[in-house]
Design an enzyme around this catalytic site. Structure first.
Site, short mmCIF file in Angstrom:
data_model
loop_
_atom_site.label_atom_id
_atom_site.label_comp_id
_atom_site.label_asym_id
_atom_site.label_seq_id
_atom_site.Cartn_x
_atom_site.Cartn_y
_atom_site.Cartn_z
N LYS A 188 35.90 49.11 54.90
CA LYS A 188 36.96 48.36 54.19
C LYS A 188 37.51 49.18 53.02
O LYS A 188 38.71 49.18 52.75
CB LYS A 188 36.39 47.02 53.69
CG LYS A 188 37.31 46.25 52.73
CD LYS A 188 38.62 45.87 53.38
CE LYS A 188 39.47 44.87 52.61
NZ LYS A 188 39.68 45.06 51.22
N LYS A 246 43.50 48.15 41.67
CA LYS A 246 42.28 47.42 41.31
C LYS A 246 41.02 48.26 41.49
O LYS A 246 39.94 47.82 41.15
CB LYS A 246 42.17 46.17 42.18
CG LYS A 246 43.08 45.03 41.74
CD LYS A 246 42.59 43.76 42.37
CE LYS A 246 43.47 42.58 42.10
NZ LYS A 246 43.22 41.53 43.11
N SER A 261 39.98 41.87 55.12
CA SER A 261 41.29 42.37 54.72
C SER A 261 42.39 41.42 55.14
O SER A 261 42.30 40.77 56.18
CB SER A 261 41.54 43.74 55.35
OG SER A 261 42.84 44.16 55.01
N MET A 305 40.68 32.97 47.76
CA MET A 305 40.19 33.58 48.99
C MET A 305 39.18 32.67 49.70
O MET A 305 39.26 32.45 50.92
CB MET A 305 39.53 34.93 48.70
CG MET A 305 40.49 36.03 48.31
SD MET A 305 41.62 36.49 49.63
CE MET A 305 40.53 37.35 50.74
N GLU A 360 45.58 52.48 52.93
CA GLU A 360 46.69 51.60 52.50
C GLU A 360 47.45 52.24 51.32
O GLU A 360 48.69 52.24 51.30
CB GLU A 360 46.08 50.25 52.12
CG GLU A 360 47.05 49.21 51.63
CD GLU A 360 46.28 47.95 51.19
OE1 GLU A 360 45.41 47.48 51.96
OE2 GLU A 360 46.55 47.44 50.09
N HIS A 362 39.79 51.71 54.44
CA HIS A 362 41.01 50.98 54.81
C HIS A 362 41.94 50.89 53.60
O HIS A 362 43.14 51.16 53.68
CB HIS A 362 40.64 49.57 55.32
CG HIS A 362 41.78 48.60 55.32
ND1 HIS A 362 42.25 47.99 54.17
CD2 HIS A 362 42.54 48.12 56.33
CE1 HIS A 362 43.26 47.21 54.47
NE2 HIS A 362 43.46 47.26 55.77
N ASN A 363 41.40 50.50 52.46
CA ASN A 363 42.23 50.36 51.27
C ASN A 363 42.78 51.71 50.81
O ASN A 363 43.92 51.80 50.37
CB ASN A 363 41.44 49.71 50.13
CG ASN A 363 41.26 48.22 50.35
OD1 ASN A 363 41.27 47.76 51.48
ND2 ASN A 363 41.09 47.46 49.28
P1 NBP Z 1 37.85 35.60 42.12
O1 NBP Z 1 37.54 37.03 42.34
O2 NBP Z 1 38.93 35.25 41.14
O3 NBP Z 1 36.51 34.83 41.70
C1 NBP Z 1 36.53 33.47 41.38
C2 NBP Z 1 35.37 32.77 42.03
O4 NBP Z 1 34.13 33.36 41.61
C3 NBP Z 1 35.31 31.31 41.61
O5 NBP Z 1 34.88 30.56 42.71
C4 NBP Z 1 34.28 31.35 40.49
O6 NBP Z 1 33.66 30.12 40.27
C5 NBP Z 1 33.30 32.33 41.08
N1 NBP Z 1 32.32 32.83 40.13
C6 NBP Z 1 32.47 33.65 39.07
BR1 NBP Z 1 34.04 34.33 38.49
N2 NBP Z 1 31.33 33.90 38.44
C7 NBP Z 1 30.40 33.21 39.10
C8 NBP Z 1 29.01 33.06 38.93
N3 NBP Z 1 28.34 33.73 37.99
N4 NBP Z 1 28.35 32.25 39.77
C9 NBP Z 1 29.01 31.59 40.73
N5 NBP Z 1 30.33 31.71 40.97
C10 NBP Z 1 31.01 32.51 40.16
O7 NBP Z 1 38.19 34.90 43.52
P2 NBP Z 1 39.18 35.38 44.67
O8 NBP Z 1 40.43 35.97 44.12
O9 NBP Z 1 39.26 34.24 45.61
O10 NBP Z 1 38.39 36.58 45.37
C11 NBP Z 1 37.09 36.41 45.94
C12 NBP Z 1 36.60 37.75 46.47
O11 NBP Z 1 37.51 38.21 47.46
C13 NBP Z 1 36.53 38.85 45.42
O12 NBP Z 1 35.44 39.68 45.70
C14 NBP Z 1 37.79 39.62 45.61
O13 NBP Z 1 37.69 40.98 45.23
C15 NBP Z 1 38.00 39.48 47.08
N6 NBP Z 1 39.44 39.52 47.40
C16 NBP Z 1 39.79 40.07 48.51
C17 NBP Z 1 41.11 40.14 48.85
C18 NBP Z 1 41.46 40.74 50.13
O14 NBP Z 1 42.58 40.93 50.46
N7 NBP Z 1 40.45 41.05 50.89
C19 NBP Z 1 42.12 39.61 48.07
C20 NBP Z 1 41.74 39.05 46.93
C21 NBP Z 1 40.39 38.99 46.61
P3 NBP Z 1 34.27 29.10 39.17
O15 NBP Z 1 35.36 28.37 39.86
O16 NBP Z 1 33.13 28.26 38.82
O17 NBP Z 1 34.77 29.94 38.02
#
Ligand code: NBP
Length: 487
Positions: free
Chosen positions: A194, A272, A138, A23, A201, A197-198
């Site tokens: 948001k 989720k 989103s 993301m 959905e 919204h979910n």
């Molecule tokens: P993830 O939710 O899988 O998180 C991975 C990221 O968090 C990596 O950059 C990781 O760093 C970092 N991280 C973690 Br885990 N613990 C950490 C810490 N203590 N300090 C610093 N960094 C830390 O990533 P994502 O799937 O890209 O999702 C990001 C956000 O977006 C989440 O809140 C998720 O719920 C949301 N999301 C939204 C949608 C949407 O449609 N809106 C879809 C998917 C996700 P590292 O690389 O060092 O491990």
């Protein structure tokens, strides 16, 4: 705080992203692709930062391998979007950023945070003199890269800096090109919206699932035929992303077996948690969101494989599908549209009740407009909702709007036919049925709540009101059954 002062001119970036999993990296690329943005990037594990820089030299990212470097790379007021795992990781990163940022700087959480966490974080960050914006984003990975719908909360003042940046990356409504982002309200308002919204959905997907099931198991259509039905529906009032992808999924054939793809997918829907949050919140605010609730419960039922296997053989008199004619397809379309109106009516009720509870000034018409593109529930229908709230900002329910009232009334006979046919045929349609029951409840002259209140007075002296005069009353049920007026 660490001294990381830079002169604004020496700092190259106007926006930063922390957290470069799927993301965050997509959002950073989206930001970098818009004129005027220079993006500083930081990730806890530096390999992700280096990999993103190497894969996208065209983005002109400013890499930071420490949060001190990150802060030094940002023009003031510094603006950083956090895209890390929701929960503890978000708290940890906020704390670390507060150490290297200065009063007036803006920390944006773009993850899927629970709105109560956002309220707590906003207060804590504000106490340190910084701005905190919880922004619902989103549209998944694709939206993050090409244009999401964005729902920022936080102080209105921070939107002056943040707004133009978010507007540069948001999806644009096909009707008028407006960016799908707006300041929703203070502190947790963005994440609250948001969350709803979910929840909507979930309801939208469940209703589409029920429509498919009925067309297949009562209407007797094959998946490829149903794909055509959905494609046709996508040219009318139901036009939406979810209807469009449903048609694509149903048209798809499994390469290995040659069967319709839908028939090789295990019928167990994952989740989720944002649907559950929506229902929990609605329960705590006493807002009936039965369509969303049934959608969350239906996913729960689908996951209870052992119970399903235990109960299935006990059915000794399985119902036979009721015979229907070709008009059934149109009846299902009308039932789907009416049930969808209910899901949105309930979702907007929850948003407005949340606004009352938390003191947010949320404009429901603006919310409907923000959802018109970039997000999973994007639909033509949202224009009608924006118009309804435009006609009457005080609308007590979408069902009280003349357009929606007429649309639902127009489909009501078909809706009743579809729900009763589903029940007689043994095809579960929990969201269709619950939505119809909600509509009938709102429309009823008298509800059996009168009986419930009388029972409550009987066993617990909970008192009741009378239809014919003001006051609070109690009947002496265990004695002579005389009525007392208490005030
Ligand atoms: P993830 O939710 O899988 O998180 C991975 C990221 O968090 C990596 O950059 C990781 O760093 C970092 N991280 C973690 Br885990 N613990 C950490 C810490 N203590 N300090 C610093 N960094 C830390 O990533 P994502 O799937 O890209 O999702 C990001 C956000 O977006 C989440 O809140 C998720 O719920 C949301 N999301 C939204 C949608 C949407 O449609 N809106 C879809 C998917 C996700 P590292 O690389 O060092 O491990």
């Amino acid at each position: 705080m660490t001294d990381t002062r830079t002169t604004p001119a020496s700092a190259p970036a106007n926006i930063g992203v922390v957290g470069l999993a799927v993301m965050g990296s997509n959002l950073a690329r989206n930001l970098a692709s818009r004129d005027g943005n220079t993006v500083a990037i930081y990730n806890r594990s530096p390999e992700r930062t280096d990999a993103l820089i190497a894969a996208h030299p065209e983005a002109g990212f400013v890499a930071a391998h420490s949060l001190e470097q990150f802060a030094a790379a940002l023009q003031r007021p510094r603006t950083a979007i956090i895209m890390v795992q929701a929960g503890n990781a978000t708290d940890a990163v906020i704390d670390q950023l507060c150490e290297v940022f200065e009063p007036g700087d803006i920390i944006v959480d773009g993850g899927n945070a629970l709105y109560t966490d956002t309220i707590r974080r906003e207060a804590a960050v504000r106490a340190r003199g910084l701005h905190f914006v919880g922004a619902g984003i989103s549209g998944g990975e694709e939206g993050a890269l090409n244009g999401p719908a964005i729902m920022p909360g936080g102080p209105a003042e921070s939107y002056r800096t943040l707004g133009p940046i978010l507007e540069s990356i948001a999806a644009r409504a096909p009707e008028d090109g407006e960016p799908c982002v707006a300041h929703i309200g203070t502190d947790g308002a963005g994440h609250f919206v948001k969350m709803v919204h979910n929840g909507i959905e979930y309801a939208d997907m469940q209703l589409i699932g029920e429509a498919y099931d009925l067309l297949r198991h009562v209407g007797g259509l094959e998946p490829a035929q149903i794909a055509e039905v959905f494609a046709e529906w996508n040219r009318g009032d139901l036009e939406s992303y979810l209807i469009e992808i449903t048609s694509e999924v149903l048209r798809h054939t499994d390469a290995e077996t040659g069967k319709p793809f839908i028939d090789v997918v295990v019928d167990r829907a994952g989740m989720k948690g944002t649907g559950t949050w929506t229902v929990q919140t609605a329960l705590s605010l006493a807002v009936p969101v039965s369509g969303i609730g049934e959608a969350v419960f239906a996913r729960g039922v689908s996951g209870r494989a052992a119970q399903r296997a235990a109960v299935r053989p006990t059915i000794t008199n399985p119902p036979q599908p009721v015979a229907v004619d070709e008009s059934f397809v149109e009846q299902v379309r009308l039932a789907l549209y009416a049930s969808k109106v209910i899901a949105y009516a309930q979702g907007f009720d929850l948003i407005l009740e949340g606004a009352r509870e938390y003191g947010w000034e949320i404009d429901p018409g603006v919310v409907a407009k923000v959802w018109r593109a970039g997000c999973i529930i994007r639909a033509r229908f949202l224009n009608r909702i924006a118009e309804a709230y435009g006609r009457n900002p005080q609308l007590s329910s979408l069902l009280a709007d003349p357009y929606f009232a007429a649309e639902v009334a127009k489909g009501a006979d078909a809706w009743r036919h579809v729900v009763s046919t589903a029940a007689l045929s043994g095809v579960p349609a929990p969201a269709f049925s619950a939505s119809l029951a909600y509509y009938d409840s709102l429309a009823a002259d008298r509800l059996p709540a009168a009986l419930i209140q009388a029972q409550r007075d009987f066993f617990g002296a909970h008192t009741y009101g009378r239809v014919d005069r003001d006051g609070t009353f109690h009947t002496n049920w265990s004695g002579d059954r005389t009525e007392q007026q208490l005030n």
